[in-house]
Motif scaffolding. Structure first.
Motif, mmCIF file in Angstrom:
data_model
loop_
_atom_site.group_PDB
_atom_site.id
_atom_site.type_symbol
_atom_site.label_atom_id
_atom_site.label_comp_id
_atom_site.label_asym_id
_atom_site.label_seq_id
_atom_site.Cartn_x
_atom_site.Cartn_y
_atom_site.Cartn_z
ATOM 1 N N ASN A 69 0.813 -1.226 0.000
ATOM 2 C CA ASN A 69 0.000 0.000 0.000
ATOM 3 C C ASN A 69 0.845 1.274 0.000
ATOM 4 O O ASN A 69 0.462 2.281 -0.571
ATOM 5 C CB ASN A 69 -0.945 0.008 1.202
ATOM 6 N N ARG A 70 1.953 1.235 0.692
ATOM 7 C CA ARG A 70 2.885 2.378 0.762
ATOM 8 C C ARG A 70 2.178 3.676 1.150
ATOM 9 O O ARG A 70 2.318 4.703 0.488
ATOM 10 C CB ARG A 70 3.645 2.554 -0.550
ATOM 11 N N LEU A 71 1.417 3.609 2.232
ATOM 12 C CA LEU A 71 0.747 4.818 2.738
ATOM 13 C C LEU A 71 1.710 5.542 3.675
ATOM 14 O O LEU A 71 2.606 4.912 4.249
ATOM 15 C CB LEU A 71 -0.528 4.426 3.487
ATOM 16 N N PHE A 72 1.524 6.848 3.821
ATOM 17 C CA PHE A 72 2.378 7.611 4.732
ATOM 18 C C PHE A 72 1.841 7.441 6.145
ATOM 19 O O PHE A 72 0.720 7.880 6.434
ATOM 20 C CB PHE A 72 2.389 9.094 4.349
ATOM 21 N N PRO A 73 2.611 6.795 7.046
ATOM 22 C CA PRO A 73 2.053 6.436 8.352
ATOM 23 C C PRO A 73 1.604 7.627 9.191
ATOM 24 O O PRO A 73 0.727 7.495 10.023
ATOM 25 C CB PRO A 73 3.193 5.678 9.046
ATOM 26 N N GLN A 74 2.205 8.796 8.965
ATOM 27 C CA GLN A 74 1.896 9.957 9.820
ATOM 28 C C GLN A 74 0.827 10.858 9.215
ATOM 29 O O GLN A 74 0.529 11.902 9.762
ATOM 30 C CB GLN A 74 3.179 10.750 10.111
ATOM 31 N N ARG A 75 0.236 10.450 8.079
ATOM 32 C CA ARG A 75 -0.780 11.279 7.421
ATOM 33 C C ARG A 75 -2.143 10.600 7.527
ATOM 34 O O ARG A 75 -2.239 9.377 7.477
ATOM 35 C CB ARG A 75 -0.429 11.491 5.940
ATOM 36 N N THR A 76 -3.190 11.408 7.627
ATOM 37 C CA THR A 76 -4.533 10.839 7.734
ATOM 38 C C THR A 76 -4.989 10.331 6.362
ATOM 39 O O THR A 76 -4.336 10.590 5.344
ATOM 40 C CB THR A 76 -5.550 11.893 8.224
ATOM 41 N N VAL A 77 -6.128 9.650 6.374
ATOM 42 C CA VAL A 77 -6.663 9.066 5.140
ATOM 43 C C VAL A 77 -6.869 10.144 4.068
ATOM 44 O O VAL A 77 -6.425 10.003 2.934
ATOM 45 C CB VAL A 77 -7.987 8.320 5.458
ATOM 46 N N VAL A 78 -7.500 11.258 4.464
ATOM 47 C CA VAL A 78 -7.766 12.305 3.463
ATOM 48 C C VAL A 78 -6.469 12.976 3.015
ATOM 49 O O VAL A 78 -6.309 13.336 1.837
ATOM 50 C CB VAL A 78 -8.820 13.322 3.988
ATOM 51 N N GLN A 79 -5.522 13.081 3.932
ATOM 52 C CA GLN A 79 -4.238 13.694 3.564
ATOM 53 C C GLN A 79 -3.456 12.837 2.570
ATOM 54 O O GLN A 79 -2.680 13.357 1.769
ATOM 55 C CB GLN A 79 -3.394 13.938 4.816
ATOM 56 N N GLN A 80 -3.666 11.514 2.629
ATOM 57 C CA GLN A 80 -2.978 10.633 1.670
ATOM 58 C C GLN A 80 -3.350 11.033 0.240
ATOM 59 O O GLN A 80 -2.539 10.930 -0.675
ATOM 60 C CB GLN A 80 -3.378 9.161 1.870
ATOM 61 N N ILE A 81 -4.612 11.498 0.090
ATOM 62 C CA ILE A 81 -5.072 11.900 -1.243
ATOM 63 C C ILE A 81 -4.607 13.328 -1.556
ATOM 64 O O ILE A 81 -4.038 13.581 -2.625
ATOM 65 C CB ILE A 81 -6.626 11.840 -1.339
ATOM 66 N N THR A 82 -4.845 14.258 -0.609
ATOM 67 C CA THR A 82 -4.489 15.662 -0.888
ATOM 68 C C THR A 82 -2.985 15.808 -1.127
ATOM 69 O O THR A 82 -2.572 16.667 -1.890
ATOM 70 C CB THR A 82 -4.934 16.600 0.258
ATOM 71 N N ASP A 83 -2.192 14.952 -0.488
ATOM 72 C CA ASP A 83 -0.736 15.045 -0.647
ATOM 73 C C ASP A 83 -0.263 14.796 -2.081
ATOM 74 O O ASP A 83 0.801 15.265 -2.466
ATOM 75 C CB ASP A 83 -0.037 14.042 0.285
ATOM 76 N N VAL A 84 -1.038 14.029 -2.847
ATOM 77 C CA VAL A 84 -0.591 13.734 -4.221
ATOM 78 C C VAL A 84 -1.287 14.627 -5.249
ATOM 79 O O VAL A 84 -0.983 14.559 -6.442
ATOM 80 C CB VAL A 84 -0.791 12.245 -4.608
ATOM 81 N N LEU A 85 -2.234 15.437 -4.766
ATOM 82 C CA LEU A 85 -2.969 16.300 -5.706
ATOM 83 C C LEU A 85 -2.382 17.710 -5.738
ATOM 84 O O LEU A 85 -1.939 18.211 -4.704
ATOM 85 C CB LEU A 85 -4.446 16.403 -5.271
ATOM 86 N N PRO A 86 -2.394 18.355 -6.903
ATOM 87 C CA PRO A 86 -2.001 19.764 -6.924
ATOM 88 C C PRO A 86 -3.038 20.598 -6.157
ATOM 89 O O PRO A 86 -4.192 20.152 -6.009
ATOM 90 C CB PRO A 86 -1.977 20.120 -8.411
ATOM 91 N N LYS A 87 -2.630 21.760 -5.678
ATOM 92 C CA LYS A 87 -3.489 22.595 -4.820
ATOM 93 C C LYS A 87 -4.893 22.785 -5.409
ATOM 94 O O LYS A 87 -5.890 22.672 -4.694
ATOM 95 C CB LYS A 87 -2.838 23.962 -4.625
ATOM 96 N N ALA A 88 -4.943 23.052 -6.705
ATOM 97 C CA ALA A 88 -6.226 23.376 -7.346
ATOM 98 C C ALA A 88 -7.199 22.195 -7.312
ATOM 99 O O ALA A 88 -8.407 22.389 -7.425
ATOM 100 C CB ALA A 88 -5.972 23.800 -8.780
#
Lengths: 253, 199
Positions: free
Chosen positions: B72-91
């Motif tokens: 899965n390679r999820l970031f252990p210190q980030r929440t579920v929603v942050q896992q998505i926002t982290d890979v998306l551009p701001k817009a």
């Protein structure tokens, strides 16, 4: 359970204060005349001396200035440690260049550094530089180790997802290095504080807690010497506690 | 997309040897075959994560792929929603909740990965890859631990994205929903047969 926890918390200080009290009593019995006054005062005498000092504005001014010196030096040392660790992580050549210097800094006796710095710079700067020199190698070494612990699978993901350097730092390197950085700062600040006060004892900047320790010893004001030492120890513990709370934030989810 | 005469070796072990395959520009293509035959290596080679000893890949750049790894390679210190926002551009960060809804994880938006089950973690990793976007999705075992109704919903959603997808799977329900199935064997990797599930 609460009573047991309270007992476990109170027992060590009470026990060691009791040992101090017993030793002071022994000195009182076996050394005639001013034994307690010159060798080992009673805890209560030291508490009174500390309370007396704490009532003067000069005490707080001295404490604040010593804290500022050491904090400024430790912060600069920590920052330098972070920058050097990152540079060394990015470039093996830089790592090879920095490593022997850091090793020399670690191995050089604190007293030698203090005396050399006293020759090269103003006495008021020496405690700050000493604090920095204590923090820098610890931060450098721990952080370098932490950066090497970054998860290779996440690094590969960052490559596949075309992460920027900022994203890699924020999502992978900083979380990996944070526990190492935290423990480096906690041990570094304690060492930096001790070395800073030791530098003050040798350099005698005014005002300074180390200067007061030296003067107390010079004028045989032994309760004051103990009181200043207690203040140094208490401040070290408070700083460690504050730092642990400050840095303890968001890891280990 | 053409894979021409690909050879990939790791030391003495050759996983891909003169391997060639043409893949369609649309739809879901499923790779299946025994564990260790080289499916993952093939996906990683297309994503540019494994150097080719020889051969070429044309029709797609590794920079335009979105890869879901076997782990899965999820970031252990980030929440579920942050896992998505982290890979998306701001817009595009406002899209995060709709991706979570697709994975059925909208109620766990503020949980950490350690609190998710295996299937939930897999769904999160999958929608993160889908959210990332690209001209080709490379999905390595995307539905491990995911129940059949969710597989069907997710496969429909993936097909609706209108991007070509190359996935590897052993699960019959996944192969049944793919537009094309390539049966493989190896190593070294070779095509046993190709077509849809029922051919």
């Amino acid at each position: 359970m609460r009573a047991e926890a309270l007992l476990r918390r109170l027992l060590p200080p009470v026990l060691w204060l009791g040992v101090w009290q017993a030793c002071a009593f022994g000195v009182d019995l076996w050394v005639s005349g001013r034994g307690n006054e010159l060798l080992l005062p009673y805890p209560f005498t030291v508490a009174c001396a500390l309370a007396e000092l704490a009532l003067t504005p000069r005490f707080w001014e001295t404490v604040l200035l010593s804290l500022c010196r050491v904090f400024a030096g430790a912060a600069a040392g920590g920052l330098a440690g972070v920058l050097l660790a990152w540079a060394a992580f990015c470039s093996p050549l830089l790592r090879d260049l920095f490593a022997p210097v850091i090793r020399i800094i670690r191995a050089t006796p604190v007293a030698s550094f203090i005396l050399l710095l006293l020759l090269w710079t103003r006495r008021g700067f020496v405690p700050a530089i000493m604090a920095g020199l204590m923090v820098l190698p610890i931060v450098w070494e721990n952080l370098s180790q932490g950066l090497r612990q970054a998860d290779p699978q996440l690094l590969e993901l960052a490559r596949a997802y075309r992460f920027s350097t900022r994203q890699r730092l924020r999502l992978i390197y900083i979380p990996a290095a944070m526990p190492y950085f935290r423990s480096a700062l906690l041990s570094g600040i304690g060492l930096g504080w001790k070395a800073g006060v030791a530098a003050e004892v040798l350099c005698l900047p005014r005002p300074g807690m180390g200067t007061e320790i030296y003067n107390s010893k010079l004028y045989l004001e032994i309760p004051d010497l103990f009181a200043w030492t207690v203040a140094v120890v208490a401040l070290s513990l408070i700083m460690e506690w504050l730092l642990a709370r400050l840095l303890g934030g968001k890891e280990g989810k | 997309m053409n894979l021409s005469h690909l050879t990939v070796s790791f030391g003495d072990k050759t996983v891909l040897q003169d391997f060639s395959l043409t893949l369609p520009d649309e739809g879901i293509t499923a790779l299946t075959g025994p564990s260790g035959c080289g499916k993952t290596t093939l996906l990683r080679a297309i994503a540019g994560l494994v150097p080719l000893n020889s051969g070429s890949i044309t029709g797609i750049s590794p920079l335009k792929t979105a890869m879901l790894f076997q782990e899965n390679r999820l970031f252990p210190q980030r929440t579920v929603v942050q896992q998505i926002t982290d890979v998306l551009p701001k817009a595009r960060r406002g899209e995060a909740m709709s991706w979570l809804e697709l994975a059925g994880l909208e109620g766990d938006a503020h949980a950490y990965p350690s609190a998710l089950s295996g299937g939930m973690g897999r769904r999160l990793a999958l929608v993160r890859t889908l959210a990332l976007g690209g001209e080709l999705y490379l999905l390595d075992e995307p539905f491990t631990g995911v129940d059949t109704p969710r597989i069907q919903a997710l496969m429909s959603a993936i097909a609706a994205l209108g991007r070509p997808v190359l996935l590897s799977s052993h699960q019959p329900e996944v192969l049944a929903l793919a537009h094309r199935v390539v049966a493989l064997d190896g190593p070294p990797l070779s095509v046993v047969r190709s077509g849809n599930m029922w051919e």
